[in-house]
Each structure stands twice: as C-alpha cells, then as structure tokens.
Write an enzyme that holds these catalytic residues in place. Structure first.
Site, mmCIF file in Angstrom:
data_model
loop_
_atom_site.group_PDB
_atom_site.id
_atom_site.type_symbol
_atom_site.label_atom_id
_atom_site.label_comp_id
_atom_site.label_asym_id
_atom_site.label_seq_id
_atom_site.Cartn_x
_atom_site.Cartn_y
_atom_site.Cartn_z
ATOM 1 C CB CYS A 4 -0.525 -8.480 2.081
ATOM 2 S SG CYS A 4 0.953 -7.470 2.169
ATOM 3 C CD GLU A 48 -2.537 -8.310 -2.046
ATOM 4 O OE1 GLU A 48 -2.553 -8.159 -0.800
ATOM 5 O OE2 GLU A 48 -2.156 -7.425 -2.819
ATOM 6 C CB CYS A 53 3.982 -6.297 -1.451
ATOM 7 S SG CYS A 53 3.803 -7.829 -0.508
#
Ligand code: THU
Length: 130
Positions: free
Chosen positions: A54, A56, A88
C-alpha cells in the site's frame, strides 16, 4: 496553504506514480516527519497479489530506511482528491509501530480530516506500550 491540505494534495499527486495494474486503484500518501520532511508513497502491486504494498507502507518504509523514525502525520488520497480512502488494517498496524501518537489525514470531499492512529486502530500491537 494549511499543512494538512498541502499533505493531502501531495498524497493525491503521488497516486499518479502508483503501479496498480491489477486493481486499477491508484493510491498516494504523504508522510510528515517530526523534523519537517515529507516522504511520499504510492501503492505497488505484484502479479503475486499478496505482495501488493500500500501507499502508506511505501512512504513509511522510505522514511524509516533513511533513518527517519519520528513520524507525525500521513495523508492518504487517490487522484480524485474528492474521494475518501482509509488505510487498511495492515497499514494501521505499521503506523502504530512508528507513529503511535501520530495521525492520519483523509479527504472528505477534498477537505482534510485528521484522525489519530490510536483511534483508528485502538487494539494495536506495540511492544513497549503493552
Ligand atoms: N491501497 C492503498 O495503497 N492504500 C489504501 O489505503 C487502500 C488500499 C491499495 C492496495 C491495493 O494495491 C489497491 O489499493 C486496492 O486495494
């Protein structure tokens, strides 16, 4: 411009670099360190789907790999800044590790909303805090 709005815009710009041929869902992140540096990230997918990373975590790993471990805020956005995207669970756990007292900035109709990491993942695992 207000700091959070600026981070949100940088996150949205970073989504352009996402490598997301499988989901076609391009995400960007902009991470602010305690000493005022900004690290960007995007999601990076893989033909072996479970290896997708991801936006992030890309940003956090970039910062930590450059010895920046005091992280303050992370903004997350897609190219259309008016859309809302939340980190997430896996990313929240990574954020808990490096920015336990930090916050996530998400977009609500293009405007930044700041939420504490602790509030997003209250039952996190942080060894020296348990
Ligand atoms: N994704 C992110 O990069 N960050 C989020 O906050 C939500 C999901 C990515 C993972 C995957 O590459 C794609 O978006 C679809 O879930």
């Amino acid at each position: 411009m207000e700091e959070n709005k600026q981070l949100l815009e940088i996150a949205s710009q970073s989504a352009k670099y996402a490598y997301a041929p499988y989901s076609n869902f391009k995400v960007g992140a902009a991470l602010l360190t305690d000493d005022g540096l900004v690290f960007t990230g995007c999601n990076i997918e893989n033909a072996s789907y479970g290896l997708c990373n991801c936006a992030e975590r890309t940003a956090v790993f970039k910062a930590v790999s450059e010895a920046k471990t005091n992280l303050k805020k992370i903004a997350v956005a897609v190219e259309d800044i008016n859309r809302t995207v939340y980190p997430c669970g896996a990313c929240l756990q990574v954020l808990a590790e490096f920015m336990y007292d930090g916050s996530v900035i998400i977009s609500k109709n293009g405007e930044p909303e700041e939420i504490k990491v602790k509030d997003m993942l209250p039952y996190n695992i942080v060894l020296d805090k348990t």
